[in-house]
Design a protein around this motif. Structure first.
Motif, PDB file in Angstrom:
ATOM      1  N   LEU A   1      94.154 -54.729  22.236  1.00 56.64           N
ATOM      2  CA  LEU A   1      95.128 -55.999  21.930  1.00 56.64           C
ATOM      3  C   LEU A   1      94.791 -56.667  20.785  1.00 56.64           C
ATOM      4  CD1 LEU A   1      95.609 -57.426  25.513  1.00 56.64           C
ATOM      5  CD2 LEU A   1      96.790 -55.558  24.179  1.00 56.64           C
TER       6      LEU A   1
ATOM      7  N   PRO B   1      95.779 -61.306  20.799  1.00 58.70           N
ATOM      8  CA  PRO B   1      96.588 -61.675  21.896  1.00 58.70           C
ATOM      9  C   PRO B   1      96.786 -62.970  21.924  1.00 58.70           C
ATOM     10  CG  PRO B   1      94.702 -61.095  22.834  1.00 58.70           C
ATOM     11  CD  PRO B   1      94.792 -60.708  21.196  1.00 58.70           C
TER      12      PRO B   1
ATOM     13  N   THR C   1      97.848 -60.780  28.672  1.00 62.86           N
ATOM     14  CA  THR C   1      96.299 -60.095  28.595  1.00 62.86           C
ATOM     15  C   THR C   1      95.991 -59.752  30.268  1.00 62.86           C
ATOM     16  OG1 THR C   1      96.012 -61.116  26.436  1.00 62.86           O
ATOM     17  CG2 THR C   1      94.176 -60.340  27.939  1.00 62.86           C
TER      18      THR C   1
ATOM     19  N   LEU D   1      89.745 -56.387  23.050  1.00 70.18           N
ATOM     20  CA  LEU D   1      90.312 -57.721  22.364  1.00 70.18           C
ATOM     21  C   LEU D   1      89.823 -58.078  21.213  1.00 70.18           C
ATOM     22  CD1 LEU D   1      90.244 -59.927  25.867  1.00 70.18           C
ATOM     23  CD2 LEU D   1      92.115 -58.419  24.858  1.00 70.18           C
TER      24      LEU D   1
ATOM     25  N   LEU E   1      91.656 -65.062  19.796  1.00 71.81           N
ATOM     26  CA  LEU E   1      92.502 -65.154  21.027  1.00 71.81           C
ATOM     27  C   LEU E   1      93.238 -66.448  21.159  1.00 71.81           C
ATOM     28  CD1 LEU E   1      90.177 -63.693  23.669  1.00 71.81           C
ATOM     29  CD2 LEU E   1      91.326 -62.487  21.945  1.00 71.81           C
TER      30      LEU E   1
END
Length: 154
Positions: free
Chosen positions: A6, A9, A15, A31, A35
């Motif tokens: 991701l 995200p 998530t 990830l 974020l």
């Protein structure tokens, strides 16, 4: 092992739900920062992440850090701009499937770097909308597992 990536995200619930799928399918979740939420955010807990500590998560500070990490493994970019459907490729153990952020996708330079491995989910062409990130990740991941005979899930 398959890998879901991701890129930046933004929505904790997406998530968290993808994390749940990764946990239940023995898939590693990557990830790429920044974020849009804190990993200990109450939205993560609300999504049912009482198992969060069991999710195999790798955090990357940037796309470049991720690319260095993945070495020579293939990265498929899920994008509405691809010409191949997600069912048109042959997935292999160790592949990475990357998804952009909910509001902006990935930056143009990332799209250009991964365009040869771009994949899309069939959808109506007369809409400017796309599927939810979590739904998209699940659709593509389960196609990859179907092709691999649901390896690592029994």
């Amino acid at each position: 092992m398959l890998n879901i990536v991701l890129f930046e995200p933004e929505i904790a619930g997406n998530t968290a739900n993808i994390g749940r799928t990764c946990y239940l399918t023995n898939t590693r979740l990557h990830l790429i920062r920044p974020l849009g939420f804190m990993l200990n955010d109450k939205m993560m807990r609300r999504a049912g992440l009482d198992y969060w500590e069991h999710v195999d998560i790798v955090l990357h500070d940037s796309f470049e850090d991720f690319m260095e990490y993945k070495k020579d493994a293939r990265v498929f970019l899920a994008t509405t701009h691809a010409t191949k459907f997600h069912t048109d490729v042959e997935y292999k153990d160790g592949d990475y499937i990357m998804f952009g952020s909910e509001s902006k996708g990935v930056y143009e330079y990332i799209h250009n770097a991964l365009v040869e491995n771009g994949i899309k989910i069939p959808m109506r062409e007369d809409s400017d909308r796309s599927l939810n990130l979590c739904n998209s990740a699940n659709i593509i991941l389960y196609e990859a597992f179907r092709q691999l005979g649901f390896e690592h899930m029994n």
